[in-house]
Design a protein around this motif. Structure first.
Motif, mmCIF file in Angstrom:
data_model
loop_
_atom_site.group_PDB
_atom_site.id
_atom_site.type_symbol
_atom_site.label_atom_id
_atom_site.label_comp_id
_atom_site.label_asym_id
_atom_site.label_seq_id
_atom_site.Cartn_x
_atom_site.Cartn_y
_atom_site.Cartn_z
ATOM 1 N N ASN A 89 14.243 -52.913 12.302
ATOM 2 C CA ASN A 89 13.191 -51.921 12.078
ATOM 3 C C ASN A 89 12.056 -52.078 13.082
ATOM 4 O O ASN A 89 11.647 -51.119 13.740
ATOM 5 C CB ASN A 89 12.614 -52.057 10.667
ATOM 6 N N GLY B 267 10.531 -45.507 4.178
ATOM 7 C CA GLY B 267 11.897 -45.243 4.603
ATOM 8 C C GLY B 267 12.876 -46.336 4.251
ATOM 9 O O GLY B 267 14.082 -46.202 4.461
ATOM 10 N N PRO C 61 7.491 -43.122 9.143
ATOM 11 C CA PRO C 61 8.766 -43.698 8.710
ATOM 12 C C PRO C 61 9.242 -44.841 9.604
ATOM 13 O O PRO C 61 8.845 -44.950 10.762
ATOM 14 C CB PRO C 61 9.722 -42.507 8.805
ATOM 15 N N THR C 62 10.102 -45.679 9.035
ATOM 16 C CA THR C 62 10.787 -46.718 9.797
ATOM 17 C C THR C 62 12.220 -46.269 10.064
ATOM 18 O O THR C 62 12.738 -45.374 9.385
ATOM 19 C CB THR C 62 10.821 -48.045 9.028
ATOM 20 N N ILE D 259 15.076 -45.353 7.510
ATOM 21 C CA ILE D 259 15.132 -44.093 6.777
ATOM 22 C C ILE D 259 16.436 -43.344 7.033
ATOM 23 O O ILE D 259 16.825 -42.480 6.259
ATOM 24 C CB ILE D 259 13.911 -43.209 7.114
ATOM 25 N N PHE E 17 16.193 -40.644 12.121
ATOM 26 C CA PHE E 17 14.881 -41.279 12.193
ATOM 27 C C PHE E 17 13.949 -40.588 13.184
ATOM 28 O O PHE E 17 12.810 -40.248 12.843
ATOM 29 C CB PHE E 17 15.033 -42.756 12.566
ATOM 30 N N ILE F 240 12.898 -37.163 11.988
ATOM 31 C CA ILE F 240 12.014 -37.281 10.827
ATOM 32 C C ILE F 240 10.629 -37.749 11.274
ATOM 33 O O ILE F 240 9.606 -37.240 10.796
ATOM 34 C CB ILE F 240 12.615 -38.250 9.787
ATOM 35 N N ILE G 265 15.290 -37.356 1.730
ATOM 36 C CA ILE G 265 14.523 -38.599 1.758
ATOM 37 C C ILE G 265 13.408 -38.585 0.718
ATOM 38 O O ILE G 265 12.444 -39.354 0.825
ATOM 39 C CB ILE G 265 13.925 -38.853 3.160
ATOM 40 N N LYS H 136 12.435 -41.784 -0.634
ATOM 41 C CA LYS H 136 11.899 -42.748 0.332
ATOM 42 C C LYS H 136 10.483 -42.398 0.788
ATOM 43 O O LYS H 136 9.857 -43.157 1.522
ATOM 44 C CB LYS H 136 12.817 -42.843 1.553
#
Length: 693
Positions: free
Chosen positions: A212, A359, A410-411, A414, A418, A421, A583, A586
């Motif tokens: 991450n 995420g 987000p990380t 997710i 990614f 997003i 998501i 999340k």
């Protein structure tokens, strides 16, 4: 500045003591003069300590420049035994240790190893004293096992108890100093002085570095400077606006604390520069790592991905081992001493600026009977301690003069999309301020004429709730709801109030919700006179486990809680993005609370600031800043006035049957029907839904 210089005097004074204990620990794997049952434990922990001491000596000798591969291998080695795939046979796992060593002794040995693991971070900061005292503790415990074949668990507990009591002065002062003293700039130095285009800087922190952190850093390095500046400027400008809109004088302050997840350093560097231009020095401290100070609700300071959230959950109550009346009083006395020592810094503290991440794969903890837990009596003592310590803090940090801001990104965890997003979240965080301000004012105008609001669910959601609203004395100058636009609480998208408790009643129900990163299944809360009279969930087959889960993680060991906030989220753009990429589970509460109506259990949004006037962009004062409990007790007994928690529970639009505002004559005005805004003047909020219906 080389951070090891900050601790030079302390390190020099204890270096001989450290050398002796280091040498002693180095001999343990080769002698192991203990019962066979415990040999592997002491061999493993002593070898772990020895591997960390390599870093200590590198720091002390100024030779800590290593290649990326070595840094990565070392990081994996330090955290390998507690990652999920290996945790089942880790000595940090209370279940495993109890199976090997017995119910009580296993708990204490798991506690010992877990707290010793904090030396990884102390070593990275070249804090020799903290490393040394933990290693001395380990040797004292080892000596007990040398003396007795099977020592009584109470003897080990006593040793751990007195260690934490004796050194609580060191730990308490360090914690306060790190939070308010600008000279404690370990992370700030890394951010400003490192080449952020090379990810090896991530390993300077001493934290667990997962894919991450690496992927975030690499992704941000691909973004143009313009985008980085937009992200940072949104965060720092939101902070400035928070002071401006609240009528608070930011120029009186000198310090701001920055909380962030590792990997975002390129953004945080710009944020630091922005704050410097405002005349604010950034304070950046590590999220607490020891049992005495670990935060069980949220991450503060700087932090990385958890190597294992079950490990975190198993050890959230480790402090219960020594948490008695004497410790509580000593801790409060030590806090008072530390606050007095650093009061000049604290009075100039402006508040936190927070960059959250989300995420992570949703986490549902497994109950561990072997973990240390608080007894009912100590749960109550903890609440008393929290209230007293919070009350003490308010004497040194003026809450009426401070503010904050929070933003989330987000990380990579997710999912596959990614990068897409992430770009969507940047857009969400920078939505049109004026558009939402005007639409939300339309909703507020209706709510200001109402006495109560009814919220009903659909599609299996059994919510049937009536929320009572306070009364206005002068509607021309006063309002009930705050018009939340992008300042302290980014992104835009809600109107909120502190409800009247009397007259608020009914059922709040959600089929699945994540609160403080924990899953709650089929959560049902019953309210009467604004207070929780019953709560159930379906996380465990055993109803007693469900009750304990709710007591620990929703009620936070209170017998009941009031409803502290009622809000209507208006950020349909965020909701549609969540639905598009699947998501929703999340999304952080910061965004999720804007994706439907939400209800906070605990304190109001204006906790400790009830007497400070707050105004909407239209100039009207928000007068619903407290409730019957805070009004009755906050001037004479803060322990009764505040509950020290505020947990938002959101009903998503897809489960929302209706929100109807009722005036004094009982006439209802629909604001939302079947998940869509129907109040005239709010239709624009439905545009993101087009194509979904």
């Amino acid at each position: 500045m080389d951070y090891r210089e900050k601790f030079k005097d302390s390190n020099d004074s204890i270096r001989e003591r450290f050398s002796l204990i280091e040498e002693r620990i180095g001999t343990i794997p080769f002698e192991l003069d203990v019962d066979d049952k415990y040999k592997d434990y002491f061999k493993f922990v002593s070898e772990f300590i020895t591997s960390v001491n390599v870093i200590v000596n590198e720091k002390l000798e100024g030779r800590d420049c290593l290649d990326l591969r070595t840094l990565q291998e070392r990081n994996i080695k330090f955290y390998d035994d507690i990652v999920p795939e290996n945790y089942g046979t880790s000595y940090a796992n209370p279940q495993y240790s109890c199976r090997l060593f017995g119910k009580n002794l296993g708990k204490y040995l798991a506690f010992l190893y877990t707290d010793i693991r904090s030396i990884i971070c102390f070593a990275s900061e070249c804090r020799l004293f903290e490393v040394c005292i933990y290693e001395e503790l380990f040797v004292r415990i080892y000596n007990i096992f040398e003396e007795e074949k099977s020592p009584q668990p109470s003897r080990i507990k006593t040793e751990l108890f007195w260690f934490n009591s004796d050194y609580s002065d060191v730990f308490t002062e360090s914690l306060v100093r790190e939070q308010y003293d600008p000279s404690m700039s370990f992370a700030r130095d890394i951010i400003l002085e490192s080449d952020l285009s090379k990810i090896d800087y991530l390993y300077k922190y001493g934290e667990y570095i997962s894919s991450n952190e690496i992927k975030i850093a690499n992704f941000l390095n691909k973004l143009p400077e313009k985008t980085i500046n937009l992200m940072a400027d949104t965060m720092s400008e939101g902070y400035r606006k928070g002071f401006e809109l609240a009528g608070k004088d930011l120029s009186k302050k000198r310090f701001v604390s920055i909380h962030y997840a590792l990997g975002f350093e390129r953004v945080i560097r710009r944020v630091i520069e922005n704050f410097d231009n405002m005349g604010l020095t950034s304070l950046i401290f590590r999220a607490p790592i020891q049992s005495q100070s670990r935060n069980r609700i949220s991450s503060v300071g700087f932090y990385s991905s958890s190597p294992n959230r079950q490990y975190d959950y198993d050890h959230k109550d480790d402090f219960s081992l020594y948490f008695d009346n004497n410790y509580i009083q000593r801790k409060l006395d030590l806090l008072s001493y530390a606050y007095e020592k650093y009061k000049d810094f604290m009075k100039d503290y402006a508040g936190p600026a927070v960059l959250e991440v989300f995420g992570e794969t949703p986490f549902a903890p497994v109950d561990s009977p072997a973990a240390l837990t608080l007894s009912d009596n100590r749960r109550k003592k903890r609440q008393i301690y929290i209230s007293k310590s919070r009350n003490l803090l308010t004497k040194y940090v003026n809450y009426e003069e401070r503010s904050f801001t929070i933003i989330a990104f987000p990380t990579p965890e997710i999912g596959f999309y990614f990068e897409d997003i992430f770009k969507e979240i940047i857009k969400i965080n920078t939505l049109d301020y004026n558009l939402y301000k005007n639409v939300q004012q339309t909703i507020i105008d209706t709510l200001d004429k109402s006495e109560y609001v009814e919220i009903k669910g659909m599609e299996g959601n059994e919510t049937n709730l009536r929320v009572a609203l306070c009364k206005l004395k002068d509607p021309e100058k006063e309002t009930k709801f705050e018009n939340c636009v992008a300042d302290v609480n980014i992104p835009v998208g809600e109107v909120f109030t502190s409800p009247k408790l009397r007259g608020t009643r009914g059922i709040l129900h959600v089929s699945k919700v994540y609160l403080n990163n924990l899953l709650f299944k089929d959560l049902r809360i019953e309210l009467k006179s604004g207070m929780i009279t019953g709560a159930t969930c379906a996380n465990f087959e055993d109803e007693e486990k469900n009750k304990k889960y709710l007591a620990d993680n929703l009620l936070f060991n209170h017998d009941t809680l009031p409803i502290g906030e009622f809000a209507i989220g208006t950020n349909t753009t965020a909701y549609v993005v969540a639905e598009k990429y699947r998501i929703g589970d999340k999304m952080p509460i910061l965004i999720a609370e804007k994706m439907g109506p939400h209800f906070a259990m605990g304190d109001t949004c204006y906790s400790l600031n009830e007497d400070l006037p707050v105004y909407n962009p239209d100039g009207k004062e928000i007068i619903c800043r407290d409730n019957e409990i805070t009004r009755k007790y906050r001037k004479k007994d803060m322990a009764k006035a505040y509950f020290n928690c505020h947990t938002d529970i959101t009903i998503p639009y897809r489960e929302l049957g209706s929100i109807t505002a009722f005036d004094k004559d009982g006439k209802g005005t629909l604001i939302i029907s079947k998940g869509r805004f129907v109040l005239p003047g709010t239709e624009e909020l439905n545009e993101p839904f087009e194509g979904q219906d």
